[in-house]
Design a protein around this motif. Structure first.
Motif, PDB file in Angstrom:
ATOM      1  N   LEU A 103     -22.696  34.416  17.180  1.00  0.00           N
ATOM      2  CA  LEU A 103     -23.080  35.578  17.991  1.00  0.00           C
ATOM      3  C   LEU A 103     -23.419  36.799  17.146  1.00  0.00           C
ATOM      4  CD1 LEU A 103     -20.725  35.782  21.105  1.00  0.00           C
ATOM      5  CD2 LEU A 103     -23.209  35.594  21.078  1.00  0.00           C
ATOM      6  N   GLN A 104     -24.555  37.396  17.463  1.00  0.00           N
ATOM      7  CA  GLN A 104     -24.947  38.641  16.805  1.00  0.00           C
ATOM      8  C   GLN A 104     -24.809  39.817  17.759  1.00  0.00           C
ATOM      9  OE1 GLN A 104     -28.917  37.763  15.454  1.00  0.00           O
ATOM     10  NE2 GLN A 104     -28.182  36.301  13.954  1.00  0.00           N
ATOM     11  N   GLU A 105     -24.823  39.515  19.059  1.00  0.00           N
ATOM     12  CA  GLU A 105     -24.628  40.581  20.042  1.00  0.00           C
ATOM     13  C   GLU A 105     -23.730  40.086  21.159  1.00  0.00           C
ATOM     14  OE1 GLU A 105     -28.121  42.345  21.828  1.00  0.00           O
ATOM     15  OE2 GLU A 105     -26.926  43.163  23.471  1.00  0.00           O
ATOM     16  N   LEU A 106     -22.666  40.808  21.407  1.00  0.00           N
ATOM     17  CA  LEU A 106     -21.783  40.513  22.532  1.00  0.00           C
ATOM     18  C   LEU A 106     -21.707  41.779  23.377  1.00  0.00           C
ATOM     19  CD1 LEU A 106     -19.745  38.501  23.832  1.00  0.00           C
ATOM     20  CD2 LEU A 106     -17.971  39.578  22.450  1.00  0.00           C
ATOM     21  N   SER A 107     -22.291  41.722  24.562  1.00  0.00           N
ATOM     22  CA  SER A 107     -22.378  42.923  25.400  1.00  0.00           C
ATOM     23  C   SER A 107     -21.862  42.642  26.800  1.00  0.00           C
ATOM     24  CB  SER A 107     -23.828  43.395  25.501  1.00  0.00           C
ATOM     25  OG  SER A 107     -24.313  43.837  24.281  1.00  0.00           O
ATOM     26  N   PHE A 108     -20.723  43.207  27.124  1.00  0.00           N
ATOM     27  CA  PHE A 108     -20.167  43.123  28.473  1.00  0.00           C
ATOM     28  C   PHE A 108     -19.793  44.515  28.978  1.00  0.00           C
ATOM     29  CE2 PHE A 108     -19.235  38.626  29.677  1.00  0.00           C
ATOM     30  CZ  PHE A 108     -19.702  37.988  28.537  1.00  0.00           C
ATOM     31  N   PRO A 109     -20.636  45.526  28.801  1.00  0.00           N
ATOM     32  CA  PRO A 109     -20.221  46.861  29.222  1.00  0.00           C
ATOM     33  C   PRO A 109     -20.151  46.983  30.736  1.00  0.00           C
ATOM     34  CG  PRO A 109     -22.517  46.886  28.597  1.00  0.00           C
ATOM     35  CD  PRO A 109     -21.995  45.519  28.257  1.00  0.00           C
ATOM     36  N   SER A 110     -19.414  47.984  31.184  1.00  0.00           N
ATOM     37  CA  SER A 110     -19.349  48.330  32.601  1.00  0.00           C
ATOM     38  C   SER A 110     -19.033  47.133  33.492  1.00  0.00           C
ATOM     39  CB  SER A 110     -20.664  48.994  33.036  1.00  0.00           C
ATOM     40  OG  SER A 110     -20.486  49.664  34.243  1.00  0.00           O
ATOM     41  N   ASN A 111     -17.875  46.516  33.212  1.00  0.00           N
ATOM     42  CA  ASN A 111     -17.302  45.508  34.089  1.00  0.00           C
ATOM     43  C   ASN A 111     -15.859  45.922  34.353  1.00  0.00           C
ATOM     44  OD1 ASN A 111     -19.106  43.090  34.645  1.00  0.00           O
ATOM     45  ND2 ASN A 111     -19.486  43.419  32.461  1.00  0.00           N
ATOM     46  N   GLU A 112     -15.043  45.010  34.781  1.00  0.00           N
ATOM     47  CA  GLU A 112     -13.629  45.335  34.983  1.00  0.00           C
ATOM     48  C   GLU A 112     -12.770  44.485  34.047  1.00  0.00           C
ATOM     49  OE1 GLU A 112     -13.276  44.805  39.247  1.00  0.00           O
ATOM     50  OE2 GLU A 112     -15.082  46.014  39.423  1.00  0.00           O
ATOM     51  N   LEU A 113     -13.246  44.305  32.840  1.00  0.00           N
ATOM     52  CA  LEU A 113     -12.520  43.458  31.897  1.00  0.00           C
ATOM     53  C   LEU A 113     -11.227  44.116  31.450  1.00  0.00           C
ATOM     54  CD1 LEU A 113     -15.448  42.204  29.639  1.00  0.00           C
ATOM     55  CD2 LEU A 113     -14.420  41.102  31.627  1.00  0.00           C
TER      56      LEU A 113
END
Ligand SMILES: *[C@@H]1O[C@H](CO)[C@@H](O)[C@H](O)[C@H]1NC(C)=O
Ligand SMILES: *[C@@H]1O[C@H](CO)[C@@H](O)[C@H](O)[C@H]1NC(C)=O
Ligand SMILES: *[C@@H]1O[C@H](CO)[C@@H](O)[C@H](O)[C@H]1NC(C)=O
Ligand SMILES: *[C@@H]1O[C@H](CO)[C@@H](O)[C@H](O)[C@H]1NC(C)=O
Ligand SMILES: *[C@@H]1O[C@H](CO)[C@@H](O)[C@H](O)[C@H]1NC(C)=O
Ligand SMILES: *[C@@H]1O[C@H](CO)[C@@H](O)[C@H](O)[C@H]1NC(C)=O
Ligand SMILES: *[C@@H]1O[C@H](CO)[C@@H](O)[C@H](O)[C@H]1NC(C)=O
Ligand SMILES: *[C@@H]1O[C@H](CO)[C@@H](O)[C@H](O)[C@H]1NC(C)=O
Ligand SMILES: *[C@@H]1O[C@H](CO)[C@@H](O)[C@H](O)[C@H]1NC(C)=O
Ligand SMILES: *[C@@H]1O[C@H](CO)[C@@H](O)[C@H](O)[C@H]1NC(C)=O
Ligand SMILES: *[C@@H]1O[C@H](CO)[C@@H](O)[C@H](O)[C@H]1NC(C)=O
Ligand SMILES: *[C@@H]1O[C@H](CO)[C@@H](O)[C@H](O)[C@H]1NC(C)=O
Length: 736
Positions: free
Chosen positions: A254-264
């Motif tokens: 992985l070079q990009e991991l993007s999970f912004p603006s969730n309820e993690l």
């Protein structure tokens, strides 16, 4: 005579009879092939024609019946004249895709991106195209669910359905044949349910998965760890819950991991396994715990975006090994420690650092001044003390600096150092320097000082002194906030020389004297060709936020989005409003409340045709409310409460939307709004209402009364929203 068979080698037999038979067989076979190809070509053409008939097109396609469809615009065929490619991106196509493309069973590439296609996809579209390798339907208005029985074909490599209105779940069966899938983008739709992580069970070649901006609403499932070639995984702006499953940390490519603006929730433990990451974007979630102590293992990291979480602990010292960092955003967390103990000096690429709204203490970190690429620094709302480091002058690219709401001291030196930052455009220093004297001297700022400064916020510092004369040298100044200080003296005449100023907040000081006539000549607020033509294309390096902890709340990315304002609320000004006030045509907010202004409200106020908020309350204005004010079409907030006004309250226009509280506290006003009929003779001796309304109460009452009214028009609603921005702006200069 036999025509030469297509495969000569296969006719190489010794017996002529056998040869004859075989050749006949082959020939007939060839003939069927030809016939089939020809008829399929008709079918392909007819399919395309009926597609053509079902849509419209801004400029016509040259798809005419007489021609061979293989030569039509956007169409390509193989050597058997079968359509293999349908390529019509950005072609102005409008309409529903009502035609099944099932007869185009040689189609490999289908591209309808950036058109205005709508409605659902033809049933079973994907399964009926057995050779499809790429499909791009992005940026249309397609809707509906994917057929639960439909399946991507085995040949598929690229799927882009992004920016449409698709909804429903993506069934795992949809992906179960797509063994060769490389890129799958469904971002910006309304898909829900779980992310189809089983995609990695079937396809080992996947590199790009984009599920961003949908309604996916489950926990993040196991499975992505099996994608052994995955480079980009995005699922931001969904409703994903739970913690990132540990198997995701096996996707080491992985070079990009993007999970912004969730309820993690959960922690960042494990993330350090992903040593190829260049982008880690997990902002606006509920992540807890510390930033891993060995975060430095992510040596390729360029963008670390973990803002708006509940991370605690310190900045791990190993972070300084991430020497490729360009953006470091940890705003709004629970991070603490003495910031000056962290060594920033290795970040030679760092452009943006935002550590605002944390608990960092100690002094301004000197090592930050060796990051020569910096364009934006935000350290606001922390516990920094002491003086700013003079070496900040060496940050020649610095454009944005916000240090508001700390406990910094020595404003004189701070301004002195910063004035030589040649590229500084935005400077927010509010809520610091408590009870210091705001330096007045012309010499504080050299001839080239603050050469590019456009926004200066020095509010809420309890400064004593006067409006300083060095301000007149800042020729590009557009926004000036000196509110909530203890400044005395008049508004200087040279204020009119600030030809770019359109936002002036001097509220809550002890300023006095008359309104200088020069204030009515502020060039940016006066309607003229020059000011009208000024287009502000410059974006702030960091947005100025209304609510720093809410990613979806209003933010300002450009200064020009701020409403043109003059706010003199709560001072000791006296005298009359100059007639020439009417020149300030671009003004949206005029607040003169809580002063000692007197005389009539000039008729010319009605010439401020863009005015949204006019507050003249708590003064000594007399005479009548000019009837012309009802021509102010955008006025959504108005108060003349607590003055000495008299006569009939105008009715009609926006005046029918103002509550009684806008007018109370005036002995002589009458009209239906106050349920006080006007006497035939104008002289009145009635008691003023005793209840004094503070502005806060006024707004509250206004909201309540407005909210209760169902006769709100859409126009007023829009204005109401705008007003809501206006009322929040001040707080942003303090906090950020
Ligand atoms: C249709 O237009 C395309 C390009 O716009 C052109 O290449 C093609 O030759 C045209 N075909 C016919 C039949 O006019
Ligand atoms: C997915 O599509 C969106 C919108 O078309 C685009 O902005 C985004 O960059 C794409 N994602 C990837 C990983 O390319
Ligand atoms: C994917 O594989 C895992 C085991 O590797 C299995 O447990 C899971 O059920 C599979 N999912 C699907 C949808 O086949
Ligand atoms: C996800 O959203 C859909 C549609 O709104 C709803 O039917 C479903 O119950 C939701 N699932 C979860 C786990 O919240
Ligand atoms: C990180 O990688 C190591 C080996 O590379 C592995 O043993 C460990 O389980 C991984 N950690 C996680 C959380 O996946
Ligand atoms: C960080 O928060 C966690 C709980 O979320 C707590 O257990 C831990 O003690 C905190 N650490 C620090 C350094 O405050
Ligand atoms: C940074 O990296 C170097 C070499 O890779 C290593 O020796 C050092 O311990 C690391 N520093 C930190 C603080 O992790
Ligand atoms: C900073 O805060 C930490 C605890 O959060 C404290 O131990 C330290 O003394 C503080 N430093 C300064 C300079 O106030
Ligand atoms: C401000 O800082 C300068 C330089 O460090 C120093 O000379 C001056 O005395 C300071 N002023 C105040 C009021 O502390
Ligand atoms: C500001 O000054 C006033 C009066 O001089 C004082 O009461 C108040 O505490 C001061 N505020 C701060 C934050 O120092
Ligand atoms: C303001 O402008 C006027 C006219 O252009 C000029 O005479 C005056 O000196 C200027 N004032 C200051 C303080 O720059
Ligand atoms: C964030 O702001 C949006 C829009 O203003 C609002 O709808 C939402 O409720 C807010 N969320 C939180 C957590 O405050």
């Amino acid at each position: 005579m036999f025509p030469s068979p297509p495969h000569k080698s296969s006719c190489n037999f010794s017996s002529p009879w056998l040869l004859l038979i075989v050749c006949i067989l082959i020939l007939s076979c060839c003939e069927t092939n030809t016939i089939h190809a020809a008829s399929s070509n008709h079918l392909d053409r007819d399919t395309l024609l009926s597609f053509h008939n079902s849509i419209s097109c801004s400029s016509p396609l040259n798809w005419s019946v007489s021609d061979d469809c293989c030569f039509w615009e956007g169409v390509a065929c193989d050597k058997n004249h079968r359509v293999t490619r349908l390529w019509l991106p950005s072609r102005g196509l409008v309409g529903k895709v009502s035609v099944s493309f099932s007869s185009l069973n040689h189609l490999q590439q289908l591209n309808f991106a950036h058109n205005r296609l709508s409605g659902p996809l033809p049933d079973g579209l994907f399964g009926l195209l057995p050779r499809l390798e790429m499909i791009d339907l992005s940026n249309n208005g397609l809707s509906g669910q994917l057929n639960p029985y439909d399946q991507l074909p085995r040949t598929i490599k690229t799927v882009d359905l992004s920016s449409n209105n698709f909804e429903g779940m993506i069934q795992s069966s949809f992906l179960q044949s797509s063994l060769n899938l490389i890129s799958f983008n469904v971002s910006d739709n309304s898909f829900n349910g779980p992310l189809p992580s089983n995609i990695c069970n079937f396809s080992s070649s996947i590199k790009v998965l984009d599920f961003s901006v949908n309604h996916f609403n489950s926990s993040v499932p196991y499975g992505f760890g099996k994608c052994s070639k995955l480079k980009v995984l995005r699922a931001g702006f969904n409703r994903l819950t739970g913690s990132l499953p540990s198997d995701i940390y096996r996707a080491v490519t992985l070079q990009e991991l993007s999970f912004p603006s969730n309820e993690l929730s959960g922690t960042l433990e494990g993330i350090v396994n992903l040593t190829n990451l260049g982008i880690l974007a997990l902002y606006a979630n509920q992540l807890k715990g510390m930033i891993p102590q060995d975060i430095g293992r992510l040596s390729k990291l360029e963008h670390l975006l973990l803002h708006i979480n509940q991370l605690n602990g310190t900045l791990p010292s190993s972070l300084m090994n991430c020497t490729r960092l360009v953006t470091l955003n940890l705003r709004v967390n629970l991070l603490g420690s003495e910031l000056s103990t962290f060594d920033f000096s290795k970040f030679s690429q760092l452009q943006i650092v935002d550590l605002g709204n944390n608990f960092f203490n100690g002094s301004f970190p000197a090592t930050l001044t060796s990051c020569r690429a910096l364009t934006a620094i935000r350290l606001s709302t922390n516990r920094l003390t002491g003086e700013i480091h003079p070496a900040i002058q060496s940050l020649t690219s610095l454009s944005f600096l916000s240090l508001s709401k700390n406990s910094l001291s020595n404003i004189t030196w701070t301004l002195n150092f910063l004035s030589s930052c040649k590229n500084l455009r935005t400077l927010l220093l509010s809520k610091n320097f408590y009870n210091e004297y705001l330096p007045y001297d012309e010499s504080l700022v050299g001839p080239d000082g603050f050469k590019n400064l456009q926004l200066l916020a020095l509010g809420g510092c309890n400064f004593s002194g006067q409006i300083p004369i060095w301000l007149h040298k800042i020729g590009k100044l557009k926004v000036l906030d000196l509110s909530i200080n203890e400044l005395t003296g008049p508004i200087p005449n040279w204020i009119g020389n600030l030809s770019n100023l359109f936002y002036l907040d001097l509220s809550q000081n002890f300023l006095s004297g008359f309104l200088p006539i020069e204030i009515t000549t502020l060039e940016r607020l006066v309607a003229s060709d020059k000011s009208a033509n000024q287009v502000d294309v410059w974006y702030l390096e960091l947005p100025v936020l209304v609510k720093p902890d809410n990613i979806s709340a209003l933010q300002y990315n450009r200064l020009s989005n701020l409403p043109p304002t003059i706010d003199l609320n709560d001072n000791n000004f006296q005298g009359t409003i100059p007639e020439k006030i009417g020149q300030l045509n671009f003004l949206h907010v005029l607040n003169l409340s809580k002063n000692s202004f007197s005389g009539n409200i000039p008729d010319t106020v009605a010439e401020l045709s863009n005015l949204e908020k006019l507050d003249l309350s708590f003064n000594s204005f007399s005479g009548e409310i000019p009837v012309s004010l009802k021509n102010l079409d955008f006025l959504s907030s108005f108060s003349v409460a607590n003055n000495n006004l008299q006569g009939l309250i105008p009715s009609g226009g926006q005046f029918d939307t103002f509550p009684a509280t806008s007018f109370e506290g005036n002995s002589g006003l009458c009209g239906t709004i106050l349920q006080l009929p006007c006497p035939d003779h104008q002289s009145t001796t009635s008691e003023p209402p005793t209840k004094i309304t503070s502005p806060e109460t006024f707004w509250f009452v206004f909201w309540i009364s407005f909210g209760a009214s169902f006769s709100v028009t859409f126009v007023t609603y829009g204005i109401l929203l705008r007003r809501c921005h206006i009322n929040r702006i001040r707080s942003i200069f303090y906090k950020l």
